[in-house]
Design a protein around this motif. Structure first.
Motif, mmCIF file in Angstrom:
data_model
loop_
_atom_site.group_PDB
_atom_site.id
_atom_site.type_symbol
_atom_site.label_atom_id
_atom_site.label_comp_id
_atom_site.label_asym_id
_atom_site.label_seq_id
_atom_site.Cartn_x
_atom_site.Cartn_y
_atom_site.Cartn_z
ATOM 1 N N ARG A 12 0.838 -1.210 0.000
ATOM 2 C CA ARG A 12 0.000 0.000 0.000
ATOM 3 C C ARG A 12 0.871 1.258 0.000
ATOM 4 O O ARG A 12 0.560 2.239 -0.683
ATOM 5 N N LEU A 13 1.947 1.238 0.775
ATOM 6 C CA LEU A 13 2.846 2.394 0.788
ATOM 7 C C LEU A 13 3.454 2.613 -0.596
ATOM 8 O O LEU A 13 3.586 3.750 -1.057
ATOM 9 N N HIS A 14 3.826 1.520 -1.255
ATOM 10 C CA HIS A 14 4.375 1.647 -2.610
ATOM 11 C C HIS A 14 3.320 2.199 -3.559
ATOM 12 O O HIS A 14 3.616 3.038 -4.425
ATOM 13 N N CYS A 15 2.079 1.750 -3.403
ATOM 14 C CA CYS A 15 1.007 2.229 -4.271
ATOM 15 C C CYS A 15 0.776 3.724 -4.062
ATOM 16 O O CYS A 15 0.646 4.482 -5.035
ATOM 17 N N ARG A 16 0.747 4.172 -2.819
ATOM 18 C CA ARG A 16 0.551 5.603 -2.549
ATOM 19 C C ARG A 16 1.713 6.417 -3.109
ATOM 20 O O ARG A 16 1.517 7.487 -3.686
ATOM 21 N N TYR A 17 2.919 5.913 -2.912
ATOM 22 C CA TYR A 17 4.097 6.602 -3.448
ATOM 23 C C TYR A 17 3.976 6.720 -4.971
ATOM 24 O O TYR A 17 4.228 7.773 -5.560
ATOM 25 N N THR A 18 3.566 5.625 -5.604
ATOM 26 C CA THR A 18 3.467 5.594 -7.060
ATOM 27 C C THR A 18 2.403 6.551 -7.575
ATOM 28 O O THR A 18 2.638 7.307 -8.532
ATOM 29 N N LEU A 19 1.220 6.542 -6.965
ATOM 30 C CA LEU A 19 0.145 7.420 -7.424
ATOM 31 C C LEU A 19 0.542 8.885 -7.274
ATOM 32 O O LEU A 19 0.227 9.718 -8.133
ATOM 33 N N ASN A 20 1.219 9.215 -6.180
ATOM 34 C CA ASN A 20 1.694 10.591 -6.004
ATOM 35 C C ASN A 20 2.687 10.976 -7.091
ATOM 36 O O ASN A 20 2.585 12.038 -7.703
ATOM 37 N N ALA A 21 3.666 10.108 -7.309
ATOM 38 C CA ALA A 21 4.742 10.437 -8.238
ATOM 39 C C ALA A 21 4.268 10.497 -9.681
ATOM 40 O O ALA A 21 4.734 11.333 -10.461
ATOM 41 N N MET A 22 3.331 9.631 -10.042
ATOM 42 C CA MET A 22 2.981 9.484 -11.452
ATOM 43 C C MET A 22 1.706 10.214 -11.864
ATOM 44 O O MET A 22 1.523 10.515 -13.044
#
Length: 369
Positions: free
Chosen positions: A267-277
């Motif tokens: 989930r942390l990776h998903c949140r990081y990804t959505l923010n960045a991309m």
């Protein structure tokens, strides 16, 4: 497809991600807030609303909002103003969102759009994990050694848990064990107010390790794809991955039973990804006001729209500066300003002529009296 087919010039970020769907907010002018590449991952209004709530997290829930189709009118050089061109879309709609331009409105009638959504304090940077690692590499050598070589005991435990198989593909060949969130960047998963005293220890654990195909690792750290745990562990692709994309199934395979501990880091990776991309990528990030003013000066465009403007101040039209993306936008603004000034002068002359006619008419009336 050219940039102007979108109704606006694309920023470097939007062009790099091949975005085709854009959500604008309104400040002094309209700014791009989110962008999507639906060629790799289609979206709906309901999905966007769920992702926004996910990004806000404990600071939510988000203020209710509606997406509304908009057209963009020029508001200057590399600046736009959005105008609603259709009805608001049901926030819970699961209908595919057609590619195009949308505005973020706070009412279903799409009349209130002032101010940004409550994502300003998002606890993630707007760069990829790999980009952040490269930025930090020079002064975090110890952390990088741990990033490249996780503790043997943790690697052994993760390998046994995953049965030596890639969690994304199920393959047993050409695999590697890597961090889901590298401890070196773990502080970026925390709210800004808590980052100064953040401890990496909770990230130096086996649940934060995952077995993956070696080909997928740079894409996972480049945030080109992620796992949406709360959507049946659907694999979400945010950027075209070439041949590597064919390795990925639609959802995380169930050959390994999921655990809440691993899901936490995914989930942390998903949140990081959505923010960045997904977030940001406005054209002002590529063309700052300073760069625009400097280029205008170089092209001799300094007094557009004013009485002391002279076309002779401008460099010749065969100058290569006019052929650049910014040069073309400056020329378009020159023409808009010239047309507006011409109309203003014509209206002024008409008003003066009418006033003179009225004055003569009054004089004639006086003579008759």
């Amino acid at each position: 497809m050219s940039d102007h087919d979108h109704g606006h010039v694309l920023s470097a970020k939007s062009r790099d991600l091949e975005r085709d769907t854009f959500i604008f907010i309104h400040l002094q002018t309209s700014k791009l807030f989110m962008g999507f590449n639906q060629k790799v991952t289609p979206v709906t209004s309901a999905l966007i609303h769920r992702w926004v709530a996910f990004l806000i997290g404990d600071r939510g829930p988000p203020e209710p909002f509606w997406l509304c189709p908009v057209t963009l009118a020029s508001a200057g050089i590399m600046a736009y103003r959005m105008v609603a061109s259709g009805p608001g879309i049901d926030p819970q709609s699961s209908e595919p969102l057609p590619p195009g331009n949308y505005g973020w409105y706070f009412d279903s009638a799409c009349t209130s759009c002032w101010g940004p959504p409550n994502l300003a304090n998002s606890p993630f940077r707007l760069t990829t994990i790999q980009g952040r690692l490269e930025d930090m590499k020079e002064y975090l050598s110890e952390d990088f050694e741990r990033h490249e070589f996780p503790p043997i005991a943790n690697v052994t435990a993760a390998t046994a848990r995953d049965q030596g198989r890639c969690r994304f593909t199920g393959a047993t060949e050409n695999t590697t064990v890597a961090w889901i969130i590298p401890p070196a960047v773990s502080w970026e998963t925390q709210d800004f107010g808590r980052q100064s005293d953040w401890d990496q220890a909770p990230f130096v654990v086996t649940p934060n390790l995952i077995t993956m195909h070696s080909t997928l690792k740079p894409h996972f750290y480049g945030n080109n794809f992620t796992v949406d745990v709360d959507d049946n562990r659907r694999i979400v692709i945010l950027r075209s991955m070439g041949d590597a994309q064919r390795l990925l199934p639609s959802h995380l395979p169930d050959h390994i039973l999921p655990t809440p501990e691993v899901d936490h880091y995914l989930r942390l990776h998903c949140r990081y990804t959505l923010n960045a991309m997904l977030l940001n990528g406005d054209i002002s990030e590529t063309y700052s006001n300073g760069l625009i003013l400097q280029t205008m000066h170089e092209l001799g465009v300094n007094h557009i729209g004013y009485h002391d403007y002279h076309e002779s101040d401008m460099v010749p039209f065969d100058d290569p500066g006019w052929t650049t993306e910014l040069g073309r936008e400056i020329m378009a603004d020159v023409l808009r300003q010239r047309l507006a000034l011409s109309r203003y002068r014509a209206d002024l002359e008409e008003e003066e002529a009418d006033a003179e006619t009225d004055a003569h008419s009054d004089d004639d009336d006086d003579e008759l009296v």
